[in-house]
Write a protein that holds these residues in place. Sequence first.
Motif, short mmCIF file in Angstrom:
data_model
loop_
_atom_site.label_atom_id
_atom_site.label_comp_id
_atom_site.label_asym_id
_atom_site.label_seq_id
_atom_site.Cartn_x
_atom_site.Cartn_y
_atom_site.Cartn_z
N GLY A 284 9.26 12.07 0.42
CA GLY A 284 10.54 11.37 0.45
C GLY A 284 10.46 9.86 0.36
N TYR A 285 9.43 9.34 -0.28
CA TYR A 285 9.36 7.89 -0.46
C TYR A 285 10.45 7.44 -1.42
CZ TYR A 285 7.87 3.25 -1.94
OH TYR A 285 7.85 1.91 -2.22
N ARG A 286 11.18 6.42 -1.04
CA ARG A 286 12.13 5.80 -1.97
C ARG A 286 12.52 4.41 -1.47
NH1 ARG A 286 17.97 8.98 -1.14
NH2 ARG A 286 18.22 8.52 1.09
N PRO A 287 12.69 3.47 -2.39
CA PRO A 287 13.30 2.19 -2.03
C PRO A 287 14.77 2.41 -1.69
CG PRO A 287 12.12 2.08 -4.12
CD PRO A 287 12.28 3.52 -3.79
N LEU B 185 0.83 -1.21 0.00
CA LEU B 185 0.00 0.00 0.00
C LEU B 185 0.86 1.26 0.00
CD1 LEU B 185 -2.97 -0.84 2.40
CD2 LEU B 185 -3.12 -0.22 -0.02
N HIS B 186 1.96 1.22 0.71
CA HIS B 186 2.88 2.37 0.68
C HIS B 186 3.34 2.65 -0.76
CE1 HIS B 186 3.84 4.11 4.59
NE2 HIS B 186 3.76 2.91 5.14
N ARG B 187 3.64 1.59 -1.47
CA ARG B 187 4.09 1.76 -2.86
C ARG B 187 2.97 2.36 -3.71
NH1 ARG B 187 6.72 -3.49 -5.03
NH2 ARG B 187 8.33 -2.81 -3.55
N VAL C 219 9.99 6.54 4.12
CA VAL C 219 9.24 7.78 3.94
C VAL C 219 9.70 8.75 5.02
CG1 VAL C 219 7.20 6.63 2.97
CG2 VAL C 219 7.34 7.04 5.44
N HIS C 220 9.42 10.04 4.79
CA HIS C 220 9.52 11.01 5.87
C HIS C 220 8.18 10.97 6.59
CE1 HIS C 220 9.74 14.68 8.15
NE2 HIS C 220 10.95 14.96 7.70
#
Length: 425
Positions: free
Chosen positions: A127-130, A112-114, A178-179
């Motif tokens: 700031g989402y990033r793998p 869900l985050h993705r 994420v932030h």
Amino acid sequence: MLLVLSTAWLSVLHRSRPSILAMASVSSAPSAAIAGGSGVESPEGKRVVVCGGGVIGACTAYFLATKGTARVTVVEKSAVACAASGKAGGFLALDWCDGSPLGGLARASFHLHRSLAAALDGPTNYGYRPLDTLSLSLLPDASSAAVAPASPSLPPWVDGPAVRPPRTIGTTDTTAQVHPQLFTRTLLSAAAAEHGVEVVIGELDRVEVEDGRAVGVALKGGGGPFIQADAVVLALGPWSNRSPIVSSLFNVSSLKAHSIVLRPKSPAAITPHALFLTYQPAPGAKTLDPEVYPRPTGEVYICGMSKEDEVPDDPEEIVGERESIAMLHKIAGTVSCHLKEGEVDVVAEQACCLPCTDDGLPVIGEIPEVKGCYIATGHSCWGILNGPATGSSLAELILEGHSTTADLKPFSPSRFLRRRTRQGV
């Protein structure tokens, strides 16, 4: 005075620094949802009041609102994401809870985050990033005889004295970040702007119950304003015990966690690698397990000092203890020359309180014997990870009568009722 935050305020909140809270434009006009009530569901949709403006409350409000069949009001005492949801690390892991009751919830929430990052432009807005994740042991200084040669698998900026080569414990397929403060505020901003969710700044006094059913919430101050509801969600984190409905059934304790946020002078040198460390400050000293999370903003978040503590009434009163903060700075300088004193600006030295339950599992579901009153708390250090699946599952439970996002049976509040019955209470 009761404050209803304007949609304009929410629409810029996630793009602004925390100081925007003091400058936010608000309206003191009463909300349309604030009124005496008959307990009859509105023809415009089920009225749901979510108490708590942290990540669990924000996710619940967002998924309720996106279903299009609920009118949602969020009640927050202080400010959105002002406590643990604003001061956590924001680390996400797909499979680290596998083999435990949390496994299904965590996997659903990671995915869900993705999806949320794609829908809400997470890389830009919060700031989402793998990222890759490493485990390694550090010595307190380079003079120790056991120091190993630098490993080629270590990122160049991790130049402290490693005891052994690092071990990869997560890849860009299985770990991300994420932030958390920006994530929480982005969700509520989108929910308000696109789905009419209202955020009220006020302190919960009590859940009003009539004939065994929650009919709304009364707020403190000004004669106790009342917000009518068909369903009430208590997402109060470590403050959950303030509600007798909760404290009469189970206990929520508080784990005080410390962290610092640094901005290195050479942020481009810091690559996206999360670090899970084993660190012994001195021979014979207690071994610590600090964590280091570089952020795409150029900041680096370091945490790892925690202790059980009482949670104060006001989130602003939660401050870091000097010894714990000093240790985190020492660890930062040991990890990397880029994080030593003099090479960084200190962005934050802080602490937050994580909600914990006696059995170590979150509590998600309808409160026994109080129809229409739901609880979501006790997520401990996995609150940011498991927020989306918790919110989505609760939204389904409230509006459709059952959850398909995740199996909520392991987290049911009824488990405490069963234990109390077995103990003859």
